[in-house]
Scaffold this active site. Structure first.
Site, mmCIF file in Angstrom:
data_model
loop_
_atom_site.group_PDB
_atom_site.id
_atom_site.type_symbol
_atom_site.label_atom_id
_atom_site.label_comp_id
_atom_site.label_asym_id
_atom_site.label_seq_id
_atom_site.Cartn_x
_atom_site.Cartn_y
_atom_site.Cartn_z
ATOM 1 C CG HIS A 70 -1.925 -1.116 1.199
ATOM 2 N ND1 HIS A 70 -1.841 -2.208 2.042
ATOM 3 C CD2 HIS A 70 -3.020 -1.334 0.425
ATOM 4 C CE1 HIS A 70 -2.857 -3.030 1.800
ATOM 5 N NE2 HIS A 70 -3.575 -2.530 0.824
ATOM 6 C CG HIS A 71 4.575 1.599 -2.345
ATOM 7 N ND1 HIS A 71 4.183 0.370 -2.844
ATOM 8 C CD2 HIS A 71 5.111 2.272 -3.396
ATOM 9 C CE1 HIS A 71 4.491 0.304 -4.128
ATOM 10 N NE2 HIS A 71 5.050 1.444 -4.488
ATOM 11 C CE LYS A 76 -5.006 -1.601 -13.103
ATOM 12 N NZ LYS A 76 -5.581 -2.917 -13.358
ATOM 13 C CE LYS A 112 -1.804 -11.440 -11.507
ATOM 14 N NZ LYS A 112 -1.301 -10.538 -12.538
ATOM 15 C CB THR A 200 0.836 -7.977 -21.899
ATOM 16 O OG1 THR A 200 -0.073 -7.416 -20.952
ATOM 17 C CG2 THR A 200 1.941 -8.709 -21.159
ATOM 18 C CG ASN A 239 -3.931 -10.923 -24.927
ATOM 19 O OD1 ASN A 239 -4.412 -10.581 -25.997
ATOM 20 N ND2 ASN A 239 -3.532 -10.055 -24.018
#
Length: 477
Positions: A70-71, A76, A112, A200, A239
């Site tokens: 949580h810095h 995400k 995640k 990606t 993908n």
């Protein structure tokens, strides 16, 4: 100097490997041991179960959401749909997301998610029920939100699932102006962003192109500089793998091998990626593709001669058992954790270079960041300025033609005056991110003779950035 961090790895494997890499890199920093322990640890691990109706009965689904750091806020990370999902894997992937975001200067903490199912075993309706219930469970514990935790697609999930999540979150939070920013990787019709699907893979291709452009580094491993003509083997036609291969071919590389779970194919003269993809779509397998040598054992495909190997499937594909048989000089990690630490040491000792996953596959989170910004600003990139740029460029071209007396063709004029589309702006931002980040990592790698791998260099840079964030929060002096 970091010493004696007292990490107990227990029975973990993937997260243990990530922690070992972290500990090794930490010795090249000057941070307090307690701060390093905070950076490394997973802050929040939420494991839960919920029932769904399946057929005439019920099934209980196991699921996780891990917020590693949580810095920065929000956290995400993608949501993986796989029957191989476990808590150790989700923790490891959350940690990698933290370091990945720091490496490419994206202001998120890492997270995640995972749902322990094989999507192929469920109907579309059942998958929708699972996804929406998963989202509700996250909402109840405040594990999702545009300023809290922002999921994205991962292995086994895609735009469809992200659309269900966005709709569920918006329904459960009526009146929240930024609700669509609670998840990225959405369809364009639900305010996703152009270029996210292929981001990606495009990022992997850009990373490889940048790596091989440095003549000094290529000379050291016996290759010429530049991507043109480089022989590439890609593992995985999902993908990431498909778009990595596609864009590498567009940049001038020759795709000589493709590997999937059913086997592998190889042709030293090159393979047409689109044609192979279509062949697999029609037949269910890459095997049987005309003109290619084939291997029933997919692992054999990794061991064929090439200049660049791109493992873009799952973790732990390159181990001490097979690394000695690889015939490549560069490994570009499209997947998360495809190379074990022991195999990496052997590969470097044999004179190779590994472009680490934390950097190489950061294109997805980079473009997810752009999508999140788009959702918070409530306007598409280019909408405000595209026509203005075109008119300004037209005026400039008209003036130059008037002064010089040279008239441009319609093709030349259109190429000069056109304003940038959202896709072009996204790709430009992604390219700038991948190029700058590569040279940041390389600078650390070349600047300290004791740092022996690019992964360690990437982690050193990441640790330093995260430590500064904690210090700015006032958590550490």
């Amino acid at each position: 100097m970091a010493t004696n961090l007292n990490v107990v790895y227990g029975d973990t494997h993937f997260f243990g490997d990530v922690c070992k890499n972290f500990d090794y890199a930490a010795q090249f920093t000057q941070h307090d041991a307690g701060l390093l322990d905070q950076i490394k640890s997973c802050n929040s691990v939420y494991r839960f179960r919920f029932p769904i109706r399946k057929g005439n009965g019920f099934e209980v689904i196991d699921a996780w959401r891990v917020e590693h750091s949580h810095h920065q806020s929000p956290t995400k990370g993608g949501i993986r749909y796989s029957d191989m999902v476990n808590e150790d894997e989700v923790m490891a992937l959350a940690a990698l997301m933290t370091y990945k975001c720091a490496i490419v200067n994206v202001p998120f903490g890492g997270a995640k998610g995972g749902i322990k199912i094989n999507p192929k075993n469920y109907t579309v309706q059942e998958l929708e029920n699972i996804t929406r219930r998963y989202t509700v469970e996250l909402i109840k514990k405040n594990f999702i939100g545009p300023s809290t935790d922002v999921p994205a697609p991962d292995y086994g999930s895609g735009e469809r699932e992200m659309g269900w999540i966005a709709d569920t979150y918006s329904t459960m939070n009526p009146g929240q102006l930024d609700s669509l920013g609670a998840v990225t990787g959405k369809p364009l019709s639900l305010h996703g962003i152009a270029g996210r699907r292929e981001a990606t893979g495009r990022g992997v291709a850009m990373a490889v192109r940048e790596c091989v452009s440095v003549a000094e580094d290529m000379q050291a491993i016996g290759l010429t500089a530049g991507i043109n003509g480089k022989r590439v083997i890609v593992q995985g036609l999902g993908n990431v793998g498909f778009y990595s291969a596609k864009f590498l071919a567009e940049y001038g590389a020759t795709i000589v091998g493709l590997c999937e779970y059913e086997g592998a194919i190889y042709n030293e003269n090159g393979l047409d990626v689109d044609a192979v993809f279509q062949h697999r779509k029609e037949t269910g397998s890459i095997l049987g593709y005309p003109g290619a040598k084939e291997f029933k054992n997919s692992g054999e495909g990794l061991e064929q001669p090439c200049d660049i190997l791109v493992p873009a499937a799952l973790e732990n594909q390159i181990t001490v058992e097979n690394v000695g048989r690889l015939q490549t000089k560069i490994i570009a990690e499209g997947a998360n954790g495809p190379t074990s630490p022991e195999a990496e040491a052997i590969f470097y000792k044999n004179g190779g270079i590994i472009i680490p996953d934390m950097y190489a596959n950061a294109g997805g989170v980079t473009v997810s960041y752009f999508e999140w910004l788009k959702n918070l600003s409530h306007v598409a990139f280019g909408r405000m300025n595209r026509r203005f740029e075109e008119n300004a460029n037209k005026n400039l071209v008209n003036m130059v033609e008037g002064i010089t007396g040279v008239a441009l063709t319609d093709v030349q004029r259109n190429a000069i005056v056109k304003g940038a589309t959202e896709l072009e702006l996204v790709n430009s931002g992604l390219e700038d991110t991948m190029i700058r980040s590569y040279h940041e990592i390389r600078s650390i790698y070349k600047g300290n003779s004791k740092i022996d791998t690019m992964r360690t260099a990437a982690l050193v840079g990441s640790i330093n950035k995260i430590a500064i964030s904690y210090q700015n929060l006032g958590v550490w002096p």
